[in-house]
Design a protein around this motif. Structure first.
Motif, PDB file in Angstrom:
ATOM      1  N   ALA A 151     -11.141   9.804  -3.940  1.00 57.35           N
ATOM      2  CA  ALA A 151     -10.924   8.198  -3.423  1.00 57.35           C
ATOM      3  C   ALA A 151     -10.979   7.984  -1.964  1.00 57.35           C
ATOM      4  CB  ALA A 151      -9.357   8.085  -4.655  1.00 57.35           C
ATOM      5  N   CYS A 152      -9.965   8.768  -1.424  1.00 49.75           N
ATOM      6  CA  CYS A 152     -10.239   8.400   0.247  1.00 49.75           C
ATOM      7  C   CYS A 152     -11.855   8.091   0.786  1.00 49.75           C
ATOM      8  CB  CYS A 152      -9.380   9.473   0.853  1.00 49.75           C
ATOM      9  SG  CYS A 152      -7.671   9.505   0.856  1.00 49.75           S
ATOM     10  N   ARG A 153     -12.723   8.759   0.282  1.00 47.84           N
ATOM     11  CA  ARG A 153     -14.295   9.006   0.930  1.00 47.84           C
ATOM     12  C   ARG A 153     -14.597   8.435   0.553  1.00 47.84           C
ATOM     13  NH1 ARG A 153     -14.036  14.993  -0.385  1.00 47.84           N
ATOM     14  NH2 ARG A 153     -13.664  15.731   1.269  1.00 47.84           N
ATOM     15  N   VAL A 154     -14.290   7.303  -0.555  1.00 49.23           N
ATOM     16  CA  VAL A 154     -14.816   6.365  -1.600  1.00 49.23           C
ATOM     17  C   VAL A 154     -14.462   4.944  -0.972  1.00 49.23           C
ATOM     18  CG1 VAL A 154     -14.784   5.426  -3.515  1.00 49.23           C
ATOM     19  CG2 VAL A 154     -15.204   7.437  -3.744  1.00 49.23           C
ATOM     20  N   LEU A 155     -13.612   5.191  -0.574  1.00 52.50           N
ATOM     21  CA  LEU A 155     -12.824   4.378   0.146  1.00 52.50           C
ATOM     22  C   LEU A 155     -12.865   3.835   1.470  1.00 52.50           C
ATOM     23  CD1 LEU A 155      -8.912   3.444  -1.140  1.00 52.50           C
ATOM     24  CD2 LEU A 155     -11.125   1.545  -2.068  1.00 52.50           C
ATOM     25  N   GLY A 156     -13.242   5.185   1.849  1.00 51.00           N
ATOM     26  CA  GLY A 156     -14.157   4.870   3.802  1.00 51.00           C
ATOM     27  C   GLY A 156     -13.504   5.214   4.844  1.00 51.00           C
ATOM     28  N   VAL A 157     -12.536   6.538   4.221  1.00 51.02           N
ATOM     29  CA  VAL A 157     -12.097   7.459   5.011  1.00 51.02           C
ATOM     30  C   VAL A 157     -12.828   8.322   5.713  1.00 51.02           C
ATOM     31  CG1 VAL A 157     -10.374   9.070   5.426  1.00 51.02           C
ATOM     32  CG2 VAL A 157      -9.175   7.138   3.844  1.00 51.02           C
ATOM     33  N   PRO A 158     -13.297   7.751   6.994  1.00 48.79           N
ATOM     34  CA  PRO A 158     -14.396   9.555   7.564  1.00 48.79           C
ATOM     35  C   PRO A 158     -13.541  11.149   7.227  1.00 48.79           C
ATOM     36  CG  PRO A 158     -13.502   7.974   9.234  1.00 48.79           C
ATOM     37  CD  PRO A 158     -13.038   7.395   8.175  1.00 48.79           C
ATOM     38  N   ASP A 159     -14.875  11.856   7.267  1.00 49.22           N
ATOM     39  CA  ASP A 159     -14.711  12.606   6.781  1.00 49.22           C
ATOM     40  C   ASP A 159     -13.908  13.784   7.664  1.00 49.22           C
ATOM     41  OD1 ASP A 159     -15.530  13.387   3.855  1.00 49.22           O
ATOM     42  OD2 ASP A 159     -17.332  14.078   4.893  1.00 49.22           O
ATOM     43  N   ARG A 160     -13.822  14.097   9.036  1.00 46.29           N
ATOM     44  CA  ARG A 160     -13.085  14.377  10.019  1.00 46.29           C
ATOM     45  C   ARG A 160     -11.426  13.857   9.971  1.00 46.29           C
ATOM     46  NH1 ARG A 160     -15.135   9.879  12.874  1.00 46.29           N
ATOM     47  NH2 ARG A 160     -14.039   7.876  13.288  1.00 46.29           N
ATOM     48  N   ASP A 161     -10.775  12.937   9.030  1.00 44.31           N
ATOM     49  CA  ASP A 161     -10.128  12.332   8.669  1.00 44.31           C
ATOM     50  C   ASP A 161      -9.673  12.879   7.828  1.00 44.31           C
ATOM     51  OD1 ASP A 161      -9.811  10.965  11.562  1.00 44.31           O
ATOM     52  OD2 ASP A 161     -10.149   9.312  10.175  1.00 44.31           O
ATOM     53  N   MET A 164      -3.392  10.119   6.206  1.00 44.01           N
ATOM     54  CA  MET A 164      -2.637   9.119   4.526  1.00 44.01           C
ATOM     55  C   MET A 164      -2.768   7.661   6.049  1.00 44.01           C
ATOM     56  SD  MET A 164      -1.179  10.109   2.477  1.00 44.01           S
ATOM     57  CE  MET A 164      -1.456  11.025   1.894  1.00 44.01           C
ATOM     58  N   PHE A 165      -2.484   7.621   7.503  1.00 48.37           N
ATOM     59  CA  PHE A 165      -2.777   7.025   8.440  1.00 48.37           C
ATOM     60  C   PHE A 165      -3.858   5.719   8.080  1.00 48.37           C
ATOM     61  CE2 PHE A 165       0.509   9.082  10.815  1.00 48.37           C
ATOM     62  CZ  PHE A 165       1.802   7.926  10.464  1.00 48.37           C
ATOM     63  N   SER A 166      -4.854   6.604   8.211  1.00 47.92           N
ATOM     64  CA  SER A 166      -6.648   6.221   8.287  1.00 47.92           C
ATOM     65  C   SER A 166      -6.884   5.537   6.653  1.00 47.92           C
ATOM     66  CB  SER A 166      -7.506   7.472   8.434  1.00 47.92           C
ATOM     67  OG  SER A 166      -8.406   6.624   8.003  1.00 47.92           O
ATOM     68  N   ARG A 169      -5.480   2.592   6.988  1.00 45.74           N
ATOM     69  CA  ARG A 169      -6.223   1.569   7.913  1.00 45.74           C
ATOM     70  C   ARG A 169      -7.065   0.973   7.364  1.00 45.74           C
ATOM     71  NH1 ARG A 169      -5.117   5.739  11.998  1.00 45.74           N
ATOM     72  NH2 ARG A 169      -7.031   6.322  11.142  1.00 45.74           N
ATOM     73  N   GLN A 170      -8.066   1.332   5.971  1.00 43.18           N
ATOM     74  CA  GLN A 170      -8.604   1.003   5.797  1.00 43.18           C
ATOM     75  C   GLN A 170      -8.578   0.589   4.731  1.00 43.18           C
ATOM     76  OE1 GLN A 170     -12.184   1.746   6.388  1.00 43.18           O
ATOM     77  NE2 GLN A 170     -11.591   2.616   8.305  1.00 43.18           N
ATOM     78  N   CYS A 171      -7.160   0.631   4.417  1.00 41.69           N
ATOM     79  CA  CYS A 171      -6.508  -0.216   3.489  1.00 41.69           C
ATOM     80  C   CYS A 171      -6.763  -1.906   3.830  1.00 41.69           C
ATOM     81  CB  CYS A 171      -5.463  -1.207   2.890  1.00 41.69           C
ATOM     82  SG  CYS A 171      -4.706   0.973   1.765  1.00 41.69           S
ATOM     83  N   GLY A 186      -8.227  -7.697  -2.376  1.00 41.84           N
ATOM     84  CA  GLY A 186      -7.694  -7.719  -3.373  1.00 41.84           C
ATOM     85  C   GLY A 186      -6.155  -6.896  -2.557  1.00 41.84           C
ATOM     86  N   PHE A 187      -6.521  -6.107  -2.275  1.00 40.41           N
ATOM     87  CA  PHE A 187      -5.554  -5.261  -1.481  1.00 40.41           C
ATOM     88  C   PHE A 187      -4.185  -6.234  -1.175  1.00 40.41           C
ATOM     89  CE2 PHE A 187      -2.657  -1.753   0.890  1.00 40.41           C
ATOM     90  CZ  PHE A 187      -1.853  -1.903   0.099  1.00 40.41           C
ATOM     91  N   GLU A 188      -3.338  -6.114  -1.291  1.00 41.06           N
ATOM     92  CA  GLU A 188      -2.564  -6.781  -0.768  1.00 41.06           C
ATOM     93  C   GLU A 188      -0.793  -6.025  -0.246  1.00 41.06           C
ATOM     94  OE1 GLU A 188      -1.113 -10.735  -2.845  1.00 41.06           O
ATOM     95  OE2 GLU A 188      -3.428 -11.152  -2.335  1.00 41.06           O
ATOM     96  N   GLY A 189      -1.122  -4.792  -0.554  1.00 37.24           N
ATOM     97  CA  GLY A 189       0.561  -3.747  -0.697  1.00 37.24           C
ATOM     98  C   GLY A 189       0.101  -3.755   1.220  1.00 37.24           C
ATOM     99  N   PRO A 190       1.205  -2.969   1.186  1.00 35.70           N
ATOM    100  CA  PRO A 190       1.703  -2.610   2.522  1.00 35.70           C
ATOM    101  C   PRO A 190       0.326  -2.020   3.413  1.00 35.70           C
ATOM    102  CG  PRO A 190       2.564  -0.804   1.185  1.00 35.70           C
ATOM    103  CD  PRO A 190       2.159  -2.282   0.678  1.00 35.70           C
TER     104      PRO A 190
END
Length: 121
Positions: free
Chosen positions: A15-25, A45-47, A50-52, A57-61
């Motif tokens: 799911a992180c990859r789908v959301l745009g987190v790079p593989d190195r992160d 987690m930090f990456s 940042r992608q959020c 539509g995401f309004e979370g922290p």
């Protein structure tokens, strides 16, 4: 019970990859499940946070600044701009030139320099 936990961690990484987190992160299942590389888990987690900023539509922290989301964790610079004035390796060019004349005095003006040396007559 460990197999469903590992599947859950693998689904999170996908799911992180789908959301745009790079593989190195991103991290591997063993990094989290066996506690081998918790630093890489935190980098992910930090990456992800940042992608959020870019998920519609995401309004979370979110952690971090939105302008850092485009750079990524490993491309962000800890230092400001590079200063080019002054002599290389010297603090603001405060030391003299290599031939002994003070800073700001050209070779043509060297005869006008007002300094005395105990080694020169």
């Amino acid at each position: 019970m460990p197999f469903p936990m590992r599947e859950n961690i693998a689904s999170f990484c996908d799911a992180c990859r789908v959301l745009g987190v790079p593989d190195r992160d991103n991290f591997t299942t063993q990094d989290l499940f066996e506690g081998r590389n918790m630093r890489q888990v935190m980098v992910c987690m930090f990456s992800l946070s940042r992608q959020c900023y870019w998920v519609e539509g995401f309004e979370g922290p979110c952690i971090g600044k939105p302008e850092m989301a485009k750079q990524g964790a490993s491309r962000a610079s800890k230092f400001g701009e590079i200063k080019t004035e002054g002599l290389w390796g010297k603090a603001n060019g405060q030391f003299g030139a290599a031939d002994g004349r003070p800073t700001g005095v050209s070779a043509a003006d060297n005869s006008k320099a007002k300094f005395s040396s105990p080694f020169r007559p």
